[in-house]
Design an enzyme around this catalytic site. Structure first.
Site, mmCIF file in Angstrom:
data_model
loop_
_atom_site.group_PDB
_atom_site.id
_atom_site.type_symbol
_atom_site.label_atom_id
_atom_site.label_comp_id
_atom_site.label_asym_id
_atom_site.label_seq_id
_atom_site.Cartn_x
_atom_site.Cartn_y
_atom_site.Cartn_z
ATOM 1 C CB ILE A 23 45.527 12.651 51.862
ATOM 2 C CG1 ILE A 23 44.144 13.083 52.367
ATOM 3 C CG2 ILE A 23 46.190 13.775 51.116
ATOM 4 C CD1 ILE A 23 44.163 14.203 53.354
ATOM 5 C CD GLU A 44 48.995 2.710 62.882
ATOM 6 O OE1 GLU A 44 47.817 2.852 62.472
ATOM 7 O OE2 GLU A 44 49.417 3.150 63.978
ATOM 8 N N PRO A 226 36.100 48.541 24.588
ATOM 9 C CG PRO A 226 34.221 48.989 25.881
ATOM 10 C CD PRO A 226 34.732 48.072 24.828
ATOM 11 C CG ASP A 249 45.787 52.326 19.062
ATOM 12 O OD1 ASP A 249 45.001 51.997 19.961
ATOM 13 O OD2 ASP A 249 45.481 52.421 17.865
ATOM 14 C CE LYS A 271 47.401 57.584 15.574
ATOM 15 N NZ LYS A 271 46.192 57.792 14.833
ATOM 16 N N GLY A 302 41.165 50.245 19.849
ATOM 17 C CA GLY A 302 40.173 50.383 20.911
ATOM 18 C C GLY A 302 38.783 50.453 20.317
ATOM 19 C CB ILE A 307 33.009 53.791 15.725
ATOM 20 C CG1 ILE A 307 31.872 53.020 15.043
ATOM 21 C CG2 ILE A 307 32.460 55.005 16.480
ATOM 22 C CD1 ILE A 307 30.774 52.572 15.953
ATOM 23 C CG MET A 384 38.583 61.497 20.561
ATOM 24 S SD MET A 384 39.096 61.389 18.839
ATOM 25 C CE MET A 384 37.586 60.875 18.041
#
Ligand code: SAH
Length: 461
Positions: A23, A44, A226, A249, A271, A302, A307, A384
């Site tokens: 290691i 060693e 979303p 927003d 808002k 969003g 849309i 909404m």
């Protein structure tokens, strides 16, 4: 963040490694890549380390560790099997403020080794903060696969031209645009395929053109989906990462915002329903002004910008002022919430059409074509609609919808906070009132809601 990521310059710096097994030898090999000088202390010395010691930058000290070995060191690694030795190294290093790593022993470490993707000079380091090295390595292998092997060459190429470009394009913002373009397109491909001279010629031509071009801003109207960041499009992500300013927003989640360019200016224009903090006209003007000052503006919205997103209005102002823009579609709340709630919006046995409406109240009324919405064999999605829920249910029943028509309300769909409440037109208003609902919420009306009983799959903790 439990550990702060840094890239440390170790060229010609003295580092101590305690232990001389397999290691230790791997850590030494890693450190040697940086040009460090390494002292190895161990009673060693294993074979592989003895071989490494033929390098002039490795010194072997075959004896037990002593705290004084750390004097003058800038980094220490302890890779022994003996807990007491590891502890002694950690303690002595801490006392001297020397960063120390004890292999496989996070408690004793003041720094940890990341999983590394090496495309020097470009380096990617991944860490799980010691929590799950395997997870870090898995991620590393993904990054490894995503970065072409010749990426280092591209970085070297960029380095060669860095000061020339800086001299010819003194403004940082223009320079950044230049490089973003140069490092992704044809020039990069030429470097990857070993045609460096041709790449250099193209870069010079491009630089001439950039020097003459006027700075030109642009607006990216981006649908951020979303909520779940995984639902961003590739294009949204790419544009977010090259924008100088991000205007966002309330519906844009924190996780998504964090994926934007780190040093981009972030402007909140959110808002609240009853508290319009920045009127739409001011947002339109803000976008135009930023673009006219030569900035690349990511306008994050969003869901989908077209849309119920007033995306059209924002663009109109840009058009009037001759500002360049592009629109990136996003997954709209209806599609995201329906999928994550296990409610197909159409189904051969239930609904042959689907209508999106806004349930926003105006003077206490919702102005919708109720008789059309009350007809059978369709799905109605209401954005909404929380405040108007009672009016919505009543109006649908009055216009002929059965009172036991299924309805669902999805809160914060697609996120870890998603909740779904189902009921009928007659009992839903009461159910929702008792449920302590948090916005945003989406309403789905139609017999497709019943399919959720079988199709529900997303169950956030
Ligand atoms: N342009 C957006 C809609 C903006 S209108 C889109 O395409 O999705 C804002 C409304 O969208 C909210 O009132 C709510 O009804 C809905 N909405 C947006 N994200 C939502 C989410 N994660 N969960 C539930 N509803 C959401």
């Amino acid at each position: 963040m439990d550990y702060f990521p840094l890239f440390l310059k170790l060229k010609d710096q003295p580092c101590l490694v305690v232990g001389a097994g397999e290691i230790a030898s791997r850590k030494i090999e890693l450190l040697l890549k940086t040009g460090a000088r390494i002292s190895v202390v161990a009673p060693e010395i294993g074979n592989s380390i003895a071989e490494l010691a033929s390098e002039s930058r490795v010194t072997l000290l075959q004896r037990n560790f002593a705290a004084s070995d750390l004097n003058g060191m800038c980094l220490a690694v302890s890779a022994t099997n003996t807990r007491s030795v590891n502890e002694a190294v950690a303690q002595a290093a801490n006392a001297r403020n020397i960063p120390v790593n004890v292999v496989d022993n996070p408690d004793l470490c003041s720094f940890i080794f990341p999983a590394i993707v090496d495309r020097s000079p470009l380096t990617v380091a991944v860490s799980s903060g010691g929590v799950s090295p395997v997870l870090a390595r898995l991620l590393r292998s993904k990054v490894e696969a995503a970065i072409p092997g010749a990426f280092g060459l591209l970085a070297q190429f960029a380095e060669e031209f860095r000061s020339l470009v800086k001299q010819r394009l003194p403004e940082a913002a223009r320079r950044r645009v230049f490089w973003e373009d140069a490092l992704q397109g044809n020039i990069a491909e030429l470097v990857f395929s070993g045609r460096r001279d041709q790449a250099a010629a193209e870069l010079r031509t491009k630089l001439d053109a950039a020097e003459q071009a006027l700075p030109r801003g642009e607006v990216y109207l981006i649908g951020a989906g979303p909520g779940d960041p995984d639902l961003l499009t590739f294009r949204a992500l790419r544009l977010m990462q090259q924008a100088d300013v991000v205007v966002y927003d309330r519906l844009v989640s924190k996780e998504i915002l964090e994926m934007a360019r780190r040093d981009a200016e972030k402007i909140y224009v959110g808002k609240q329903r009853s508290n319009h903090s920045l009127p739409q006209e001011s947002i339109n003007e803000l976008l135009a002004d930023l673009a006219l000052s030569g900035k690349r503006v990511a306008r994050l919205k969003g869901g989908d910008p077209f849309i119920f997103g007033r995306g059209g209005e924002e663009i109109e102002t840009l058009l009037q002022q001759g500002i360049q823009f592009q629109v990136v579609p996003g997954i709209t709340a209806a599609a995201g919430c329906a999928s994550y709630a296990g409610i197909p919006l159409t189904h051969r046995d239930h609904a042959q059409s689907c209508t999106f409406v806004t349930g926003h109240l105006k003077d206490g009324n919702i102005n919708l074509n109720w008789s059309q919405l009350a007809a059978p064999n369709q799905t109605i999605v209401i954005y909404m609609g929380l405040v108007g829920l009672e009016t919505i249910c009543q109006s649908l029943i009055e216009h002929g919808c059965p009172p036991d028509q299924p309805i669902a309300l999805i809160q914060q769909g697609t996120t870890r906070h998603q909740r779904v409440i189902t009921g009928t037109l007659s009992d839903m208003p009461q159910k929702v009132e008792n449920a302590d609902i948090k916005p945003p919420t989406l309403i789905i009306v139609g017999t497709v809601v019943r399919l959720r009983e079988q199709l529900e799959w997303f169950q956030p903790a």
